[in-house]
Design an enzyme around this catalytic site. Structure first.
Site, short mmCIF file in Angstrom:
data_model
loop_
_atom_site.label_atom_id
_atom_site.label_comp_id
_atom_site.label_asym_id
_atom_site.label_seq_id
_atom_site.Cartn_x
_atom_site.Cartn_y
_atom_site.Cartn_z
N PRO A 168 1.77 5.00 0.92
CA PRO A 168 3.17 5.21 0.95
C PRO A 168 3.85 3.86 1.91
CG PRO A 168 2.57 6.90 2.35
CD PRO A 168 1.32 6.33 1.84
N THR A 200 0.74 -1.15 -0.02
CA THR A 200 -0.02 0.04 -0.07
C THR A 200 0.80 1.40 -0.02
OG1 THR A 200 -1.54 -1.23 1.46
CG2 THR A 200 -1.76 1.00 1.28
N ASP A 223 6.99 2.70 2.66
CA ASP A 223 7.72 2.82 3.58
C ASP A 223 7.33 3.28 5.08
OD1 ASP A 223 9.90 1.91 1.38
OD2 ASP A 223 9.68 4.06 0.92
N HIS A 267 9.95 5.21 -1.83
CA HIS A 267 9.13 4.90 -2.91
C HIS A 267 8.50 6.11 -3.14
CE1 HIS A 267 6.74 3.08 -6.12
NE2 HIS A 267 5.72 3.08 -5.20
#
Length: 311
Positions: A126, A124, A128, A178
């Protein structure tokens, strides 16, 4: 081996399809707050699955996760629904964090209650900071995120297209978040042992302009896809399945995925060795000074995002 996919939306369905095609799992349980949707996805896929390696597909609920070795979480609001589709907005996927963190606060305790030893793979957006939250909620470190693996594949693709070679022949990494602060390791990018920047310099194209174009293509690929189809799903589904394959088959393959890194004090992506126990080792590549500073900034951005969740 039993694997669970939580979330039967666009990314969950794409991940499930890719998992079935690659065949690393013997049993896959699909959980969604809309049980009918999970059942519909399983029913649709099970017929085509007869062409793939043998696998049992099941729409279930959290008690069905007992004995699962890996739980993949794709549930949450995506970029389109969450308004994270503005290239000029530096927040990028982090705009989704507050809403998706609330969803994770519901999911993780239910997962741990029935599958306390399972690896947790956060996909999912964000991923990180959500992996950092999941790690805290789960009370263990067997949590990783899909991280910059897909960004790295995109980076290699664009380099390979310019060089007219197969992307598998390009060695290049994207590290950090990411998201918009991700770092492109141009200094260590190679093709056939030759620095990519040197290989690019053989043509008439301006290398610096090419670098800018590639970074924009990769950094905002999700937005370009959403503008065409409404959801970025197929690439991440395939990347997720490859990560799962490496984990379940104990490959010790090296991929840039996210895990908690004490050096940076947060969850971020660096090349990591993947096996049955999750991330068993992190390899920090050589970087230029600019790249290292970029990674520090990316880590700081992620630490700040996670800190906001604790308020």
């Amino acid at each position: 081996m039993k694997v669970a996919v939580i979330g039967a939306g666009a990314v969950g369905s794409a991940s499930l399809l890719s998992l079935v095609m690659r065949g690393p799992a013997c049993e896959i349980v699909v959980v969604d707050r809309n049980r009918r949707r999970a059942q519909g996805v399983v029913t649709d896929l099970q017929y085509g699955a007869t062409l793939s390696p043998a696998v049992v597909l099941e729409a279930g609920d959290y008690p069905d996760l007992t004995d699962a070795v890996l739980v993949i979480i794709t549930a949450g609001i995506n970029e389109n629904a969450g308004g994270a589709t503005d290239r000029s907005d530096a927040a990028g996927r982090l705009k989704l964090l507050t809403a998706n963190a609330e969803i994770y606060r519901e999911i993780i305790p239910d997962v741990v209650a029935v599958a306390p030893r399972a690896l947790i793979l956060v996909v999912t957006d964000p991923p990180d900071p959500l992996a950092a939250l999941a790690r805290r909620l789960a009370g263990h470190g067997r949590v990783l995120s899909s991280g910059t693996f897909l960004d790295t594949l995109r980076f290699r693709f664009h380099l390979a297209r310019r060089l007219k070679v197969n992307p598998r022949s390009v060695a290049a990494q994207v590290v950090g978040e990411h998201g918009t602060s991700q770092v492109f390791l141009w200094s260590s990018a190679r093709v056939g042992g030759m620095p990519v920047t040197a290989a690019l310099g053989e043509g008439s194209e301006n290398v610096e302009e090419f670098r800018r174009q590639v970074e924009d293509e990769v950094r905002y690929a999700n937005i370009s896809i959403i503008e065409g189809t409404g959801a970025s799903q197929l690439g991440i589904g395939m990347a997720t399945a490859r990560i799962v394959e490496a984990l379940l088959r104990d490959e010790h393959a090296v991929m840039p995925v996210g895990s908690f890194n004490p050096t940076y004090g947060t969850t971020l992506s660096l090349p990591s060795v993947l096996g049955r126990a999750g991330v068993t080792r992190v390899l920090e590549p050589e970087m230029s000074e600019d790249e290292r500073q970029g990674l520090e900034r990316s880590a700081a951005r992620l630490r700040e995002a996670v800190a906001r969740l604790e308020v």
